[in-house]
Design an enzyme around this catalytic site. Structure first.
Site, short mmCIF file in Angstrom:
data_model
loop_
_atom_site.label_atom_id
_atom_site.label_comp_id
_atom_site.label_asym_id
_atom_site.label_seq_id
_atom_site.Cartn_x
_atom_site.Cartn_y
_atom_site.Cartn_z
N CYS B 145 0.84 -1.21 0.00
CA CYS B 145 0.00 0.00 0.00
C CYS B 145 0.87 1.25 0.00
CB CYS B 145 -0.92 -0.02 1.22
SG CYS B 145 -1.93 1.48 1.37
N CYS B 148 -0.34 4.12 2.19
CA CYS B 148 -0.02 3.92 3.61
C CYS B 148 1.46 4.15 3.90
CB CYS B 148 -0.37 2.50 4.05
SG CYS B 148 -2.00 1.94 3.50
N ASP B 149 2.33 3.60 3.06
CA ASP B 149 3.73 3.44 3.46
C ASP B 149 4.76 4.28 2.72
OD1 ASP B 149 2.86 1.57 5.31
OD2 ASP B 149 3.09 -0.11 3.93
#
Lengths: 323, 323
Positions: B145, B148-149
């Site tokens: 993701c 997200c990251d």
């Protein structure tokens, strides 16, 4: 990436941004978090207080992750979170947004900013009764949101004011939690769905107080009673209650949107699609100003989605965004 | 209100509920929080671990209110929050859901439960490469993701695997944050929008590695390199990287939904309207299993909306819910 122009403004360090978010409530702040994590130069312009109306809530127990927290504390956590990630903030009132060929000019009383895209997260306000005691007892027995506050009145006596779908649905919900519910409505007919009204009439702990208006909310440190006037007989009664839910409508803060040519629904909420796009390219909306379930976590989610959509718009070549 | 039948089950105290939620991730837990606050007897059935896949995330910094938190910790906070409000939990695998005239039977390997309404919050899983090192380095350089990251790889070298819209968009995003991005795709054509591919080709820090597959992910405590094989030449190269994003698709966990007659989209995600209703009356869905932006805050919001909709369904007279 955007080059910051330092023009000596005391608050934000630059006047040109990738993204400007109007409104510093949960929707706006979450949009900010998602935007800066995508390297967008992002400014949030808030009119009054960071956290928006959340900061006014006395107790919250339905924002997942925080079992019980004051609105002020949660608003502060949101604000800090975004600030530490690099979102810029300023407290100013936006007076006008102008769309030019490929950017937006955002005017406040003090400054003028530029942005490639705009997220409107301007929220809504509760329609008020405008009676003595109403302001004084907000959070002390006066509530505008049954979904938020009903459980705080478990086994207590409450009144609910209104005649629309929300009022009637909330009355049903309150009747399952509270010992007694007075439904006060200024007419004798409801605008709510007949099926819900019928269902409500069967509840033995619900008393309909029709053709009536609340004239005053009384109490000491908390609400104790209301004065209710029957419009037909002219008679006024005092009813002892522990809380009163005022469910007479939400007013979206969509004036700025409207003057920018953003399409509104029949109640004045901003129309968005599932990507939180409005009808104006480069303009997104999130949170209570778009209608739907007026909850912190929902506003936050919409802010996240709006930011990702705005990011894609900003990073596409200019010609591809024409439509 | 539902009368609890105590049948000597060790986990949950009753087998009959107002609402059963399948899946204990952010969507399911938030649905639980909203449901019990509306006095619904509510059970969450989770297959593996409370918090769902969130519990596997090493670091989260985009769930508003928590500047930085491990997935395990956030999952635990969600779980505790719901538990303290009265949501019941059980760890079991649901094998079948049967809709009868006016209720649902939910069968697990061990038990059978009944509910008036069901929320499917069964999530999705990342499609995996299935190569050595992949599992081992999840959270240590392997990510599924970018939203997200990506910020955890600021100014670092990353690879991204995939050829669809998500992979190409994420590659653009990564190229703005990371010093160098290798886009590895097993074909020489992309399924992504041409405009995004063209835009990506202009980025000087993006290198296209086409007709190629990742054969192994190597490292010590963290990812250090990947072995990439060119399918045309048969040659294998080792590329030094700090992280690898695997963007080859999400697989919704929608088998239960499908066997219940719930409509899915072409990718297998559950189709819902804005109230999180599926096509089957009494069945709602929320979170990653419905597609859209796969983010904790979005899943949570959908859970809240699904619970409010399910509540209204449960509290309406039976005949009114027929359609």
């Amino acid at each position: 990436m955007q080059i910051s122009l330092s023009l000596g403004v005391s608050g934000p360090k630059a006047r040109e941004y990738d993204l400007i978010i109007i409104g510093g409530g949960p929707a706006g702040i979450t949009a900010g978090i998602y935007a800066v994590r995508r390297n967008l130069e992002t400014l949030i312009i808030e009119k009054t207080e960071m956290g928006g109306t959340v900061a006014l809530i006395s107790e919250i127990e339905n924002y997942p992750g925080f079992r019980r927290i004051s609105g002020k504390e949660l608003a502060e956590k949101f604000h800090q979170h975004a600030k530490e990630l690099g979102v810029e903030f300023t407290i100013e009132e936006v007076t006008q947004i102008i769309k030019t060929e490929n950017e937006f000019k955002i005017k406040t009383w003090e400054n003028e900013y530029k942005a490639k895209a705009v997220i409107l997260a301007t929220g809504s306000k509760h329609r008020k009764l405008g009676v003595p005691g109403e302001e004084e007892f907000i959070g002390k027995g006066v509530s505008y949101c049954a979904t938020c506050d009903a459980p705080f009145f478990k086994d207590k006596i409450v009144a609910i004011v209104g005649g629309g779908n929300t009022a009637v649905k909330d009355a049903k919900y309150l009747s399952e939690i509270c010992s007694k519910v007075y439904l006060i409505h200024r007419r004798d007919q409801f605008r709510a769905d007949e099926i819900d009204v019928e269902e409500l009439k069967k509840r033995t702990n619900v008393e309909f107080v029709l053709n009536s208006i609340v004239e005053e909310i009384k109490g000491d440190s908390k609400v104790k009673s209301i004065l209710v006037k029957n419009k037909e007989t002219g008679e006024t009664n005092e009813i002892a209650i522990d809380g009163i839910f005022i469910d007479i409508g939400e007013i979206p803060n969509s004036d700025l949107a409207e003057s920018l040519g953003v399409e509104l629904d029949e109640k004045g909420f901003i129309k968005v699609n599932e990507r939180m796009e409005t009808n104006v390219p480069g303009v997104y909306a999130a949170g209570d100003v778009t209608g739907g379930l007026a909850q912190i976590v929902v506003a936050a989610a919409e802010g996240a989605i709006a930011a990702v959509s705005a990011y894609e718009y900003i990073r596409r070549p200019y010609w591809a965004n024409k439509r």
